[in-house]
Write a protein that holds these residues in place. Structure first.
Motif, PDB file in Angstrom:
ATOM      1  N   VAL A   1     -12.990  89.435  -3.560  1.00 14.20           N
ATOM      2  CA  VAL A   1     -12.044  88.407  -3.108  1.00 14.20           C
ATOM      3  C   VAL A   1     -12.793  87.172  -2.618  1.00 14.20           C
ATOM      4  O   VAL A   1     -12.471  86.035  -2.983  1.00 14.20           O
ATOM      5  N   ILE A   2     -13.814  87.406  -1.803  1.00 17.52           N
ATOM      6  CA  ILE A   2     -14.544  86.273  -1.237  1.00 17.52           C
ATOM      7  C   ILE A   2     -15.330  85.537  -2.324  1.00 17.52           C
ATOM      8  O   ILE A   2     -15.321  84.310  -2.398  1.00 17.52           O
ATOM      9  N   ALA A   3     -15.989  86.303  -3.203  1.00 17.45           N
ATOM     10  CA  ALA A   3     -16.793  85.662  -4.259  1.00 17.45           C
ATOM     11  C   ALA A   3     -15.897  84.868  -5.208  1.00 17.45           C
ATOM     12  O   ALA A   3     -16.228  83.750  -5.597  1.00 17.45           O
ATOM     13  N   ASP A   4     -14.735  85.432  -5.547  1.00 16.77           N
ATOM     14  CA  ASP A   4     -13.810  84.723  -6.449  1.00 16.77           C
ATOM     15  C   ASP A   4     -13.327  83.413  -5.839  1.00 16.77           C
ATOM     16  O   ASP A   4     -13.157  82.421  -6.536  1.00 16.77           O
ATOM     17  N   ASN A   5     -13.067  83.435  -4.556  1.00 19.17           N
ATOM     18  CA  ASN A   5     -12.474  82.255  -3.932  1.00 19.17           C
ATOM     19  C   ASN A   5     -13.490  81.246  -3.420  1.00 19.17           C
ATOM     20  O   ASN A   5     -13.212  80.062  -3.355  1.00 19.17           O
ATOM     21  N   PHE A   6     -14.663  81.747  -3.022  1.00 20.86           N
ATOM     22  CA  PHE A   6     -15.665  80.834  -2.461  1.00 20.86           C
ATOM     23  C   PHE A   6     -16.570  80.248  -3.543  1.00 20.86           C
ATOM     24  O   PHE A   6     -17.239  79.272  -3.305  1.00 20.86           O
ATOM     25  N   SER A   7     -16.620  80.882  -4.685  1.00 17.31           N
ATOM     26  CA  SER A   7     -17.594  80.587  -5.743  1.00 17.31           C
ATOM     27  C   SER A   7     -18.966  81.079  -5.292  1.00 17.31           C
ATOM     28  O   SER A   7     -19.156  81.405  -4.125  1.00 17.31           O
TER      29      SER A   7
ATOM     30  N   ALA B   1     -23.566  76.392  -0.360  1.00 20.98           N
ATOM     31  CA  ALA B   1     -23.487  77.150   0.895  1.00 20.98           C
ATOM     32  C   ALA B   1     -22.483  78.295   0.763  1.00 20.98           C
ATOM     33  O   ALA B   1     -22.654  79.361   1.354  1.00 20.98           O
ATOM     34  N   TRP B   2     -21.434  78.089  -0.029  1.00 23.46           N
ATOM     35  CA  TRP B   2     -20.430  79.144  -0.203  1.00 23.46           C
ATOM     36  C   TRP B   2     -21.072  80.405  -0.766  1.00 23.46           C
ATOM     37  O   TRP B   2     -20.848  81.503  -0.274  1.00 23.46           O
ATOM     38  N   GLY B   3     -21.849  80.221  -1.822  1.00 23.91           N
ATOM     39  CA  GLY B   3     -22.494  81.360  -2.466  1.00 23.91           C
ATOM     40  C   GLY B   3     -23.498  82.026  -1.543  1.00 23.91           C
ATOM     41  O   GLY B   3     -23.608  83.256  -1.507  1.00 23.91           O
TER      42      GLY B   3
ATOM     43  N   LEU C   1     -14.566  71.213   2.147  1.00 22.46           N
ATOM     44  CA  LEU C   1     -15.018  72.091   3.231  1.00 22.46           C
ATOM     45  C   LEU C   1     -16.483  72.491   3.093  1.00 22.46           C
ATOM     46  O   LEU C   1     -16.998  73.260   3.893  1.00 22.46           O
ATOM     47  N   GLU C   2     -17.164  71.937   2.084  1.00 14.81           N
ATOM     48  CA  GLU C   2     -18.525  72.412   1.815  1.00 14.81           C
ATOM     49  C   GLU C   2     -19.494  72.136   2.970  1.00 14.81           C
ATOM     50  O   GLU C   2     -20.305  72.997   3.326  1.00 14.81           O
ATOM     51  N   THR C   3     -19.402  70.955   3.581  1.00 13.11           N
ATOM     52  CA  THR C   3     -20.339  70.694   4.686  1.00 13.11           C
ATOM     53  C   THR C   3     -20.027  71.594   5.877  1.00 13.11           C
ATOM     54  O   THR C   3     -20.935  72.003   6.596  1.00 13.11           O
ATOM     55  N   VAL C   4     -18.760  71.914   6.073  1.00 19.57           N
ATOM     56  CA  VAL C   4     -18.399  72.841   7.163  1.00 19.57           C
ATOM     57  C   VAL C   4     -19.007  74.213   6.880  1.00 19.57           C
ATOM     58  O   VAL C   4     -19.569  74.869   7.767  1.00 19.57           O
ATOM     59  N   ALA C   5     -18.922  74.626   5.614  1.00 16.49           N
ATOM     60  CA  ALA C   5     -19.515  75.913   5.244  1.00 16.49           C
ATOM     61  C   ALA C   5     -21.020  75.883   5.490  1.00 16.49           C
ATOM     62  O   ALA C   5     -21.594  76.829   6.046  1.00 16.49           O
ATOM     63  N   GLU C   6     -21.647  74.784   5.094  1.00 14.08           N
ATOM     64  CA  GLU C   6     -23.096  74.671   5.249  1.00 14.08           C
ATOM     65  C   GLU C   6     -23.491  74.738   6.729  1.00 14.08           C
ATOM     66  O   GLU C   6     -24.385  75.494   7.115  1.00 14.08           O
ATOM     67  N   ASP C   7     -22.814  73.956   7.558  1.00 17.16           N
ATOM     68  CA  ASP C   7     -23.103  73.975   9.002  1.00 17.16           C
ATOM     69  C   ASP C   7     -22.930  75.372   9.570  1.00 17.16           C
ATOM     70  O   ASP C   7     -23.697  75.818  10.421  1.00 17.16           O
ATOM     71  N   ASN C   8     -21.904  76.046   9.085  1.00 18.61           N
ATOM     72  CA  ASN C   8     -21.615  77.359   9.654  1.00 18.61           C
ATOM     73  C   ASN C   8     -22.540  78.455   9.140  1.00 18.61           C
ATOM     74  O   ASN C   8     -22.808  79.415   9.857  1.00 18.61           O
TER      75      ASN C   8
END
Ligand SMILES: [Fe+2]
Ligand SMILES: [Fe+2]
Length: 330
Positions: free
Chosen positions: A85-91, A95-97, A14-21
């Motif tokens: 919660v978000i930091a633990d799960n997204f890393s 783009a997640w960070g 899902l990383e590219t989706v996260a990046e686009d978003n």
């Protein structure tokens, strides 16, 4: 049933989706300053600095607006729990960070604006507010434990409570806070509060879109698994205020006066998101996924019935109160 993706596989897929978003969000989000939404001229010192302490007479908010403002602000105050919660799960990588940081900073702005507004206008008792904040933040809140109903079963199946549960939860929660902030703005009966809460609600909507797109992409790459997470969250959903002081009393007041009730929860929060994901039209679920979908549909039917029953009860209660007021006035 297709193999479930692990947390690491999901993050990678899902990383590219996260990046686009993240990029889409940065282009659409509007910067704003909390201080521009606070009527500083209305302020005065408290007794510790030679002024006057809070007196309930000073508040221009009615009981409903007060309850809603306090609930919404305490929810914003509990940001560290959500960040965790978000930091633990997204890393905190890639783009997640970046999203975790940006989103946290935006959310913090909401608490700043609302607190400044309430303290300057003396809308609520600042001592009680601070006391409630201490209790609520000390308790913390783990929204994902809301899905713990199935925790034993999940453990036995080797399922993970993680990324998909988090994004499903925050998708609904962002939309729920959007509805709640917007209606609280109207209930305040003050154009300044209304503008501030509309501004905040617009942020919540953009946050919701980010999470909804991630979860939607999850549904495309691992339909059964994502629907399971969504169903866990929808069927156990608790507003983020759960556990804060006076949550029940305030929640009842808010539901009774249309700030956030079951009908709004179903029709303005749950259904529009499920429609976006085409949950009830798609044909990529396995038989196990189909079963989950039936479970979700049954739950939503019941929610609809509960909402109707609540509305009937509310109508009767409001009519009784109106009659009482009339009798008093005559
Ligand atoms: Fe917020
Ligand atoms: Fe938000």
């Amino acid at each position: 049933m297709a193999r479930e993706l692990t947390q690491i596989e999901l993050l990678r897929e899902l990383e590219t989706v996260a990046e686009d978003n993240v990029n889409r969000h940065l282009k659409t989000a509007r910067d704003w300053n909390p201080h521009d939404y606070v009527p500083w001229d209305d302020g005065q010192n408290f007794a510790a600095l030679g002024g006057v302490d809070y007196d309930p007479e000073q508040s221009k908010l009615d009981e409903v607006a007060k309850a809603a403002m306090i609930t919404n602000l305490l929810t914003e105050d509990n940001l560290p729990s959500y960040h965790r919660v978000i930091a633990d799960n997204f890393s905190m990588d890639s783009a997640w960070g970046h999203w975790v940081g940006r989103w946290t900073a935006e959310e913090n702005r909401h608490g700043i604006a609302m607190r400044d507004y309430l303290v300057v206008t003396r809308g609520v008792d600042p001592n009680a507010l601070e006391e409630a904040r201490m209790i609520h933040m000390t308790n913390g809140y783990d929204p994902i434990l809301a899905a713990a109903d199935r925790a034993d079963e999940m453990l036995a199946n080797g399922e993970e409570i993680g990324l998909l549960h988090s994004v499903a939860y925050v998708t609904f929660q962002e939309l729920a806070t959007r509805v709640s902030h917007r209606n609280t703005g109207k209930a305040c009966n003050d154009p300044i509060a209304d503008r501030m809460l509309q501004r905040i609600a617009a942020d919540e909507n953009l946050h919701m879109i980010f999470y909804r797109n991630i979860c939607g992409a999850g549904m495309d790459i691992s339909p059964d698994q994502t629907l399971r997470a969504v169903t866990d969250i929808v069927t156990n959903f608790q507003m983020p205020g759960a556990g804060m002081p006076n949550f029940r009393r305030h929640g009842v007041l808010m539901a009774k006066h249309g700030i956030y009730d079951l009908r709004q929860h179903l029709e303005e929060v749950i259904q529009p998101v499920l429609r976006k994901w085409n949950v009830f039209e798609r044909n990529d679920f396995s038989p196990a996924g189909e079963k989950t979908r039936e479970e979700l549909a049954t739950f939503l039917d019941q929610l609809d019935k509960d909402a109707t029953r609540f509305e009937e009860m509310r109508d009767r209660a409001l009519a009784r109160e109106a009659a009482k007021r009339e009798k008093k006035a005559s």
